[in-house]
Enzyme design. Structure first.
Site, short mmCIF file in Angstrom:
data_model
loop_
_atom_site.label_atom_id
_atom_site.label_comp_id
_atom_site.label_asym_id
_atom_site.label_seq_id
_atom_site.Cartn_x
_atom_site.Cartn_y
_atom_site.Cartn_z
N GLY A 109 0.83 -1.21 0.00
CA GLY A 109 0.00 0.00 0.00
C GLY A 109 0.86 1.25 0.00
N THR A 140 1.12 3.55 2.33
CA THR A 140 1.82 3.77 3.61
C THR A 140 3.04 2.86 3.69
OG1 THR A 140 -0.39 4.17 4.53
CG2 THR A 140 1.45 4.05 6.08
N ASP A 157 -6.96 -0.35 5.85
CA ASP A 157 -7.99 0.57 5.35
C ASP A 157 -8.85 1.08 6.50
OD1 ASP A 157 -7.38 0.30 2.50
OD2 ASP A 157 -7.89 -1.79 2.88
N GLY A 165 -7.63 -2.99 0.32
CA GLY A 165 -7.86 -1.92 -0.64
C GLY A 165 -6.88 -1.97 -1.80
N GLY A 166 -5.70 -2.52 -1.53
CA GLY A 166 -4.70 -2.67 -2.58
C GLY A 166 -4.69 -4.06 -3.19
N GLU A 203 -1.21 -10.90 2.24
CA GLU A 203 -0.96 -10.21 3.50
C GLU A 203 -1.32 -11.12 4.68
OE1 GLU A 203 -1.61 -5.64 1.90
OE2 GLU A 203 -3.31 -6.70 2.75
C1 5RP Z 1 -3.47 -3.57 0.57
C2 5RP Z 1 -3.85 -3.16 1.94
C3 5RP Z 1 -3.32 -1.86 2.43
O1 5RP Z 1 -2.64 -2.07 3.62
C4 5RP Z 1 -4.45 -0.93 2.65
O2 5RP Z 1 -5.22 -0.83 1.46
C5 5RP Z 1 -3.98 0.46 3.07
O3 5RP Z 1 -3.33 1.07 2.00
P1 5RP Z 1 -2.81 2.56 2.07
O4 5RP Z 1 -1.64 2.57 2.98
O5 5RP Z 1 -2.46 2.88 0.63
O6 5RP Z 1 -3.95 3.42 2.55
O7 5RP Z 1 -4.53 -3.83 2.66
O8 5RP Z 1 -4.12 -4.76 0.19
#
Ligand code: 5RP
Length: 222
Positions: free
Chosen positions: A32, A34, A88, A100-101, A107
């Site tokens: 992601g 972050t 998220d 979200g990613g 994960e």
């Molecule tokens: C990816 C994830 C990410 O950790 C989550 O979407 C947060 O992403 P970001 O740091 O871009 O907000 O679960 O599958």
């Protein structure tokens, strides 16, 4: 005082997470924007690793571009000490929605091979009740229709994420309209639906520590 923008908060929490990493260790790395900041800050601080285990091609490519060796889980003799990832949404019990990613399955797998899970977020990700962020579910493509029926029976509104195929080759269904008051029960129930590869509730394996960046600094929740 100026209010830090979200990118500045991601960098702040990434720097706090770098301080948790032991040089020379094998580190689990999530996915992601972050985590992208975390990888960059790890390299900027010149923290050497024995190896990284990545939850996605995206993070693996970023790690390798900065000189880190990326290996698979088969290289581990025992669980690694630490997995670092974003989220998220995260509640006060440190249960999360992730995916979200679209990397939720990997994960979960990489997190399951770590003794400690540190979640890194900015304060906008903190919630009382999980579910405002649509819950990602990775599914076998042929199961989309029956999985959607089962999700509707649970009160959710499933929408296939357009144009997205995971690193594992599967589509993602995003479930809108859930109010996840019992994350363990809902994670377990969704896992029972035939054709579900993984769902984005991380409650059976929640975070051990959350680093949460806000204008006031980086808070530690555990
Ligand atoms: C990816 C994830 C990410 O950790 C989550 O979407 C947060 O992403 P970001 O740091 O871009 O907000 O679960 O599958």
């Amino acid at each position: 005082m100026t209010i830090p923008d979200q990118q500045a908060l991601k960098i702040a929490v990434a720097r706090a997470a770098v301080a948790e990493v032991s040089a020379g260790s094998i580190l689990g790395v999530g996915t992601g924007s972050t985590v992208d900041c975390f990888i960059d800050e790890l390299a900027r601080a010149r923290v050497g690793l024995k190896a990284a285990i990545s939850s996605s091609r995206r993070s693996a490519a970023r790690l390798e571009s900065l000189g880190y060796r990326v290996v698979g889980l088969e290289s581990l003799q025992a669980p690694m000490d630490l997995y670092i990832d974003g989220a998220d949404e995260i509640n006060s019990a440190l249960c999360m929605i992730k995916g979200g990613g679209a990397a939720l399955t990997q994960e979960k797998i990489v997190a399951s091979a770590a003794k400690r899970f540190i979640c890194i977020v900015d304060a906008s990700k903190r919630v009382e009740v999980l579910g405002k962020f649509p819950l990602p579910i990775e599914v076998i493509e042929s199961a989309i229709t029956p999985v959607s029926w089962a999700i509707r029976a649970m009160g959710g509104d499933p929408v296939v994420r357009p144009g997205v195929i995971t690193d594992n080759g599967h589509p993602i269904i995003d479930v809108h309209g859930l109010s996840i008051t019992d994350p363990v029960a809902m994670e377990t129930a969704i896992n029972q639906i035939p054709g579900v590869v993984a769902n984005g509730i991380f409650a059976l394996r929640r975070a051990d520590l959350a680093l949460v960046a806000s204008a006031q600094g980086v808070a530690r929740l555990q």
